[in-house]
Design a protein around this motif. Sequence first.
Motif, PDB file in Angstrom:
ATOM      1  N   VAL A  63     -68.345  44.938 104.943  1.00 46.61           N
ATOM      2  CA  VAL A  63     -67.505  44.101 105.798  1.00 46.61           C
ATOM      3  C   VAL A  63     -68.423  43.352 106.755  1.00 46.61           C
ATOM      4  CG1 VAL A  63     -65.675  44.028 107.523  1.00 46.61           C
ATOM      5  CG2 VAL A  63     -65.557  45.709 105.664  1.00 46.61           C
ATOM      6  N   LEU A  64     -68.383  42.015 106.695  1.00 52.06           N
ATOM      7  CA  LEU A  64     -69.152  41.182 107.614  1.00 52.06           C
ATOM      8  C   LEU A  64     -68.212  40.663 108.692  1.00 52.06           C
ATOM      9  CD1 LEU A  64     -71.077  39.018 104.976  1.00 52.06           C
ATOM     10  CD2 LEU A  64     -71.811  41.178 105.992  1.00 52.06           C
ATOM     11  N   ILE A  65     -68.571  40.852 109.946  1.00 47.46           N
ATOM     12  CA  ILE A  65     -67.733  40.414 111.061  1.00 47.46           C
ATOM     13  C   ILE A  65     -68.542  39.423 111.895  1.00 47.46           C
ATOM     14  CG2 ILE A  65     -66.465  41.117 113.118  1.00 47.46           C
ATOM     15  CD1 ILE A  65     -65.951  43.789 111.795  1.00 47.46           C
ATOM     16  N   ALA A  66     -68.031  38.191 111.963  1.00 47.06           N
ATOM     17  CA  ALA A  66     -68.757  37.122 112.651  1.00 47.06           C
ATOM     18  C   ALA A  66     -67.791  36.257 113.432  1.00 47.06           C
ATOM     19  CB  ALA A  66     -69.518  36.258 111.633  1.00 47.06           C
ATOM     20  N   PRO A  67     -68.265  35.632 114.526  1.00 52.00           N
ATOM     21  CA  PRO A  67     -67.401  34.707 115.279  1.00 52.00           C
ATOM     22  C   PRO A  67     -66.995  33.520 114.420  1.00 52.00           C
ATOM     23  CG  PRO A  67     -69.367  35.302 116.537  1.00 52.00           C
ATOM     24  CD  PRO A  67     -69.575  35.793 115.137  1.00 52.00           C
ATOM     25  N   ILE A  68     -65.743  33.066 114.586  1.00 50.83           N
ATOM     26  CA  ILE A  68     -65.296  31.864 113.895  1.00 50.83           C
ATOM     27  C   ILE A  68     -65.904  30.639 114.547  1.00 50.83           C
ATOM     28  CG2 ILE A  68     -63.265  30.438 113.387  1.00 50.83           C
ATOM     29  CD1 ILE A  68     -61.656  32.957 113.106  1.00 50.83           C
ATOM     30  N   GLU A  69     -65.971  30.636 115.880  1.00 56.21           N
ATOM     31  CA  GLU A  69     -66.582  29.553 116.602  1.00 56.21           C
ATOM     32  C   GLU A  69     -67.512  30.109 117.649  1.00 56.21           C
ATOM     33  OE1 GLU A  69     -63.862  26.751 118.186  1.00 56.21           O
ATOM     34  OE2 GLU A  69     -62.780  26.476 116.299  1.00 56.21           O
ATOM     35  N   ASP A  70     -68.559  29.370 117.924  1.00 60.80           N
ATOM     36  CA  ASP A  70     -69.562  29.824 118.881  1.00 60.80           C
ATOM     37  C   ASP A  70     -68.936  30.024 120.255  1.00 60.80           C
ATOM     38  OD1 ASP A  70     -72.116  30.570 119.540  1.00 60.80           O
ATOM     39  OD2 ASP A  70     -72.662  28.578 120.262  1.00 60.80           O
ATOM     40  N   GLY A  71     -69.107  31.236 120.779  1.00 61.16           N
ATOM     41  CA  GLY A  71     -68.617  31.523 122.122  1.00 61.16           C
ATOM     42  C   GLY A  71     -67.190  32.037 122.153  1.00 61.16           C
ATOM     43  N   GLU A  72     -66.512  32.089 121.010  1.00 60.68           N
ATOM     44  CA  GLU A  72     -65.153  32.604 120.977  1.00 60.68           C
ATOM     45  C   GLU A  72     -65.125  33.972 120.308  1.00 60.68           C
ATOM     46  OE1 GLU A  72     -62.214  29.996 119.492  1.00 60.68           O
ATOM     47  OE2 GLU A  72     -62.684  28.383 120.886  1.00 60.68           O
TER      48      GLU A  72
END
Length: 402
Positions: free
Chosen positions: A389-398
């Motif tokens: 499972v990769l978990i990453a921000p959709i937008e920078d800073g959010e």
Amino acid sequence: MCKLMDVVSGLRLSTVVPGRLTDDNTIHELRSIDLAMKLHYLNCLYFFKPEDADDNNNFTVAQLKLPMFSLLTAHPHVSGRIRRGDDERPCIKCNDCGVRIAEARSSRTVEEVARMNDQSVFDGLVYKMELGPDLGFSPLVALQFTWFKCGGLSIGLRWAHVLGDAFSASAFVNTWANLFSHDPTAPVSVTGSLHDEAHQLPSVSKQFHSAKRVNPVGNHWIVHSGNNLKMRTHSFHINGKQVSQLRSKVGAEFPPFEVLSAILWKLLAKIRGKTEPRCVTICRRNPRFEEDHALSNSQIISTLKASFSIMESEVGDLVKLISNAKVDEKLLIEKAVEEENGKSDFIVYGAKLTFVDLKDMGMYKMKLKGQKLVMGLCSVDGVGEEGIVLIAPIEDGEEGCV
């Protein structure tokens, strides 16, 4: 169902090499942790859609290639090829063979692609190459540029994990984008790869769970599934408001990664029932990572094991468990590889259910001539049967995650 790969056409291939010849007989020695990750491949997709669809007509293939000359000069091993030394241990010969460049066009729009959450997105927009069976002819990196009918552009990165982790891959492509946007011919300074300060390899007798030995693969570096499981990639978005609501139920002091990992862990446990995963691997960015220069497998790899039923547990208890998983097992993995001089084959991702925290990957730092990224996606190939499972921000800073 229509697959994206069916509507991508006009595929053309070429190669980019360093702008300056690398000294003869230059060898990049692979660390044992690099060899432990050699069966994994990272896929990254970057989507751009300018307000004026005609803007991307200025992004020609020649212009997109230009920054690669100085970037590969600074990192000559990226354009090298795998060789074996006299002791049969793999290394990279920096022979300037180059990285693969693919260019294509799609009859879809960026918005249409954004609604496709299956594997076909990566199959169509990332040039899928793997190392071997002719290792000496296999590129370590591929970049695919795809133009859409709306004027949008996608950049697909295929990155052999033997070069470095997701944070290294992101730093590499972000440096390329920065050069493209400012001075494509500017020299790139290099600080060298990040190494652990205390590189005393411990006794392998100490137990670790984050890696698993697999059947020998020889010169074809791919994972062979022994039980014919079909692995698929699926992406879903959770916006910032939804993440905040989930955190409020557990504890707002806990970061999104820990909360989302705990929820997904419990959901997967319910699906698997009696075979619920009680031991998981957690991968995080090494805080000492040099974002703009170092290319290495420096991420922290830790495991945790629950002594209680996951499906019957409280999410808050799992969050606390994940938060305390900070013991790096990288040196233990290296010792296991070192004892056989890199001749054994391992997997890390999917050896146990694996959660990767990509919040510091910096995908949304990429800009092309001032154009911001509208969507970024990641996936990993060569994953073991327990999954990742990769978990990453959709937008920078959010706080939204995918």
